[in-house]
Design a protein around this motif. Structure first.
Motif, PDB file in Angstrom:
ATOM      1  N   LEU A  33      34.707  47.171  39.901  1.00  0.00           N
ATOM      2  CA  LEU A  33      34.998  47.211  38.471  1.00  0.00           C
ATOM      3  C   LEU A  33      36.106  48.212  38.169  1.00  0.00           C
ATOM      4  CD1 LEU A  33      34.339  46.404  35.553  1.00  0.00           C
ATOM      5  CD2 LEU A  33      32.626  48.221  35.558  1.00  0.00           C
ATOM      6  N   PHE A  34      36.031  49.400  38.769  1.00  0.00           N
ATOM      7  CA  PHE A  34      37.028  50.428  38.519  1.00  0.00           C
ATOM      8  C   PHE A  34      38.415  49.963  38.944  1.00  0.00           C
ATOM      9  CE2 PHE A  34      39.502  54.035  40.148  1.00  0.00           C
ATOM     10  CZ  PHE A  34      39.664  54.739  38.968  1.00  0.00           C
ATOM     11  N   TYR A  35      38.529  49.439  40.155  1.00  0.00           N
ATOM     12  CA  TYR A  35      39.842  49.049  40.647  1.00  0.00           C
ATOM     13  C   TYR A  35      40.357  47.774  39.984  1.00  0.00           C
ATOM     14  CZ  TYR A  35      39.659  52.860  43.912  1.00  0.00           C
ATOM     15  OH  TYR A  35      39.607  54.125  44.439  1.00  0.00           O
ATOM     16  N   THR A  36      39.469  46.913  39.551  1.00  0.00           N
ATOM     17  CA  THR A  36      39.899  45.741  38.797  1.00  0.00           C
ATOM     18  C   THR A  36      40.477  46.160  37.458  1.00  0.00           C
ATOM     19  OG1 THR A  36      38.218  44.374  39.860  1.00  0.00           O
ATOM     20  CG2 THR A  36      39.144  43.552  37.802  1.00  0.00           C
ATOM     21  N   ARG A  37      39.823  47.076  36.800  1.00  0.00           N
ATOM     22  CA  ARG A  37      40.359  47.575  35.523  1.00  0.00           C
ATOM     23  C   ARG A  37      41.654  48.344  35.738  1.00  0.00           C
ATOM     24  NH1 ARG A  37      35.348  49.213  31.621  1.00  0.00           N
ATOM     25  NH2 ARG A  37      34.542  47.106  31.466  1.00  0.00           N
ATOM     26  N   LEU A  38      41.737  49.072  36.835  1.00  0.00           N
ATOM     27  CA  LEU A  38      42.966  49.791  37.152  1.00  0.00           C
ATOM     28  C   LEU A  38      44.117  48.813  37.391  1.00  0.00           C
ATOM     29  CD1 LEU A  38      43.742  52.762  37.542  1.00  0.00           C
ATOM     30  CD2 LEU A  38      43.371  52.455  39.984  1.00  0.00           C
ATOM     31  N   ALA A  39      43.822  47.699  38.040  1.00  0.00           N
ATOM     32  CA  ALA A  39      44.854  46.689  38.304  1.00  0.00           C
ATOM     33  C   ALA A  39      45.274  45.962  37.034  1.00  0.00           C
ATOM     34  CB  ALA A  39      44.356  45.688  39.339  1.00  0.00           C
ATOM     35  N   SER A  40      44.434  45.969  36.001  1.00  0.00           N
ATOM     36  CA  SER A  40      44.776  45.263  34.766  1.00  0.00           C
ATOM     37  C   SER A  40      45.647  46.093  33.827  1.00  0.00           C
ATOM     38  CB  SER A  40      43.507  44.832  34.032  1.00  0.00           C
ATOM     39  OG  SER A  40      42.869  45.944  33.452  1.00  0.00           O
ATOM     40  N   LEU A  46      49.198  44.624  32.958  1.00  0.00           N
ATOM     41  CA  LEU A  46      49.120  43.476  32.046  1.00  0.00           C
ATOM     42  C   LEU A  46      48.858  43.930  30.619  1.00  0.00           C
ATOM     43  CD1 LEU A  46      47.005  41.071  34.254  1.00  0.00           C
ATOM     44  CD2 LEU A  46      49.458  40.965  33.820  1.00  0.00           C
ATOM     45  N   ARG A  47      47.954  44.884  30.471  1.00  0.00           N
ATOM     46  CA  ARG A  47      47.660  45.396  29.133  1.00  0.00           C
ATOM     47  C   ARG A  47      48.848  46.176  28.567  1.00  0.00           C
ATOM     48  NH1 ARG A  47      42.398  48.578  29.588  1.00  0.00           N
ATOM     49  NH2 ARG A  47      42.957  48.755  31.757  1.00  0.00           N
ATOM     50  N   TYR A  48      49.575  46.879  29.439  1.00  0.00           N
ATOM     51  CA  TYR A  48      50.752  47.628  29.000  1.00  0.00           C
ATOM     52  C   TYR A  48      51.836  46.667  28.509  1.00  0.00           C
ATOM     53  CZ  TYR A  48      54.727  50.812  29.144  1.00  0.00           C
ATOM     54  OH  TYR A  48      55.831  51.542  28.818  1.00  0.00           O
ATOM     55  N   ASN A  49      52.046  45.566  29.238  1.00  0.00           N
ATOM     56  CA  ASN A  49      53.027  44.567  28.806  1.00  0.00           C
ATOM     57  C   ASN A  49      52.628  43.932  27.479  1.00  0.00           C
ATOM     58  OD1 ASN A  49      54.649  44.999  31.022  1.00  0.00           O
ATOM     59  ND2 ASN A  49      53.693  43.382  32.233  1.00  0.00           N
TER      60      ASN A  49
END
Length: 122
Positions: free
Chosen positions: A54-61, A64-67
């Motif tokens: 969960l932590f690394y999935t959110r970190l990887a997102s 996308l959220r910044y864009n």
């Protein structure tokens, strides 16, 4: 106010009796309906692994959220640049949004202080 305390106590007692009577069956039904989300075997190692996923999935997102944030920011900049084209409906929606943000902030401050109105003369 003091006369309402016994009424409140009886309502709380009734609610706790309902929860005590139906809580176990509700718990079992909830687990059965969501069985596909449960990881087997339910070990500490599995929970730690899922927490890391969960932590690394959110970190990887984040990119996308910044864009998405940058696109929204460009939209707002465009509105400000072309503000002479705004109609009263758009301005009203923006004002209501700002008022709602302020109200949520103010309510959160009151809740954070334990529902006290410190510093305010009411």
């Amino acid at each position: 106010m003091a006369s309402r305390i016994p009424q409140l106590q009886s309502k709380v007692t009734q609610a706790s009796q309902v929860v005590a009577k139906n809580g176990g069956s509700y718990y079992k039904l909830l687990l059965e309906q969501n069985r596909h989300y449960i990881q087997e075997p339910p070990t500490i190692e599995k929970c730690q692994s899922l927490a890391k996923q969960l932590f690394y999935t959110r970190l990887a997102s984040i990119p996308l959220r910044y864009n998405s944030f940058l696109k929204d920011l460009d939209y707002v900049k465009n509105i400000v640049k072309n503000r002479h084209d705004l109609n009263i409906e758009d301005v009203g929606i923006g004002a209501l949004f700002g008022l709602e943000c302020f109200a949520w902030f103010w309510g959160g401050e009151i809740v954070g202080r334990g529902f006290t109105f410190t510093g305010y003369y009411v």
